[in-house]
Design an enzyme around this catalytic site. Structure first.
Site, PDB file in Angstrom:
ATOM      1  N   PRO A   2       0.830  -1.221   0.000  1.00 25.11           N
ATOM      2  CA  PRO A   2       0.000   0.000   0.000  1.00 25.11           C
ATOM      3  C   PRO A   2       0.859   1.263   0.000  1.00 25.11           C
ATOM      4  CG  PRO A   2      -0.663  -1.518   1.754  1.00 25.11           C
ATOM      5  CD  PRO A   2       0.632  -2.020   1.205  1.00 25.11           C
ATOM      6  N   GLU A   3       0.637   2.104  -0.990  1.00 27.52           N
ATOM      7  CA  GLU A   3       1.273   3.416  -1.021  1.00 27.52           C
ATOM      8  C   GLU A   3       0.155   4.457  -0.971  1.00 27.52           C
ATOM      9  OE1 GLU A   3       4.570   3.985  -3.671  1.00 27.52           O
ATOM     10  OE2 GLU A   3       4.898   1.844  -3.911  1.00 27.52           O
ATOM     11  N   LYS A  59       1.176   7.719   4.276  1.00 27.47           N
ATOM     12  CA  LYS A  59       0.633   6.364   4.215  1.00 27.47           C
ATOM     13  C   LYS A  59      -0.181   6.012   5.449  1.00 27.47           C
ATOM     14  CE  LYS A  59       4.789   4.760   1.892  1.00 27.47           C
ATOM     15  NZ  LYS A  59       5.773   3.668   1.888  1.00 27.47           N
ATOM     16  N   ARG A 248      15.609  -1.786  -1.725  1.00 28.83           N
ATOM     17  CA  ARG A 248      14.450  -2.120  -2.550  1.00 28.83           C
ATOM     18  C   ARG A 248      14.871  -2.232  -4.011  1.00 28.83           C
ATOM     19  NH1 ARG A 248       9.802  -0.584  -0.006  1.00 28.83           N
ATOM     20  NH2 ARG A 248       8.878  -2.067  -1.449  1.00 28.83           N
TER      21      ARG A 248
END
Ligand SMILES: [Zn+2]
Length: 261
Positions: A2-3, A59, A248
């Site tokens: 989720p962003e 977020k 990442r």
């Protein structure tokens, strides 16, 4: 993961179904997602309260009631959905807030973050921690102000919630590819035109993703190529490159996004 656009979609679920409604029952199915309070106190403090208008901060979902404020961070796999009371419980459903005509369900496979309660405004800030300005609508001088002087690469700066709130790995890659800027460059190295492209790309990516409720993975989007064996530049330049930045996987196109010379 989720962003910002996903959390905005969860906020809309709560706004549509919850505002003004009373929480008639709280079921903590998995105590592992309730943070800094016992599941029993969590349930007791929320039961009987009415939701007010929810907000999104980066977020985070900030959901005030006429009592405490519910704070939700979705981690890597969290989500909020609306279910009818007759619906079957899913495997990763963790907390169910029952309203008069349905349930708000927090589901989360990996349980990296979860739900907090804050009794005063000061506690909200303490739980959320230091956050930069929200990415959505952050343009022009405000965007420059957040990014200039940062010593790390643009990709890392964009994902740092204390610099700008709401952007994760996928949004950062998508934005930099749209703006045709190499992820390892620093903001201070960008010329005026590149800054303008970054500004425009960020807001376009956010606007389209919010409209879709998540980051689209259709063919015109870099995100559609994530995880493929031979990811291709959607602009037709052949295979994308990948590398690790801030732990990442970063995707970029060597043609669209040349490194600095
Ligand atoms: Zn390309």
């Amino acid at each position: 993961v989720p962003e910002l656009p996903d959390v905005e979609a969860f906020r809309q679920v709560l706004a549509r179904h919850g505002v003004g409604e009373r929480i008639v029952h709280v079921a903590v199915l998995d105590p592992g997602v309730v943070r800094q309070i016992s599941p029993r106190d969590f349930a007791r403090d929320l039961t009987g309260r009415r939701f007010r208008r929810p907000e999104r901060r980066g977020k985070w979902l900030v959901a005030p009631t006429d009592g405490p404020t519910l704070l939700v961070h979705f981690g890597m796999t969290g989500g909020l959905s609306w279910a009818s009371p007759a619906d079957k419980r899913e495997r990763y459903d963790r907390v169910v807030l029952s309203l008069a005509d349905g349930d708000l369900v927090y589901a989360d496979q990996r349980k990296l973050r979860g739900l907090w309660l804050a009794k005063q405004d000061g506690e909200i800030a303490k739980v959320i921690g230091r956050q930069g300005p929200d990415a959505y609508g952050l343009t022009g001088a405000a965007l420059t102000g957040a990014l200039e002087g940062r010593r790390r690469s643009l990709k890392v700066a964009l994902m740092d919630q204390s610099v700008i709130a709401g952007i994760g790995n996928m949004l950062a890659d998508e934005t930099l590819w749209r703006a045709k800027i190499h992820p390892s460059r620093r903001f201070d190295s960008l010329d005026t035109q590149e800054r303008r492209l970054l500004d425009r790309a960020l807001q376009q990516v956010l606007r389209s993703s919010i409209r879709a409720g998540t980051i689209p993975r259709t063919r015109a989007w870099l995100s559609s190529q994530r995880g493929l064996d031979h990811p291709q530049c959607p602009r037709g330049h052949g295979e994308l490159r990948t590398s690790r930045l801030a732990g990442r996987t970063t995707y970029w196109c060597p043609t669209c996004q040349p490194s600095e010379t």
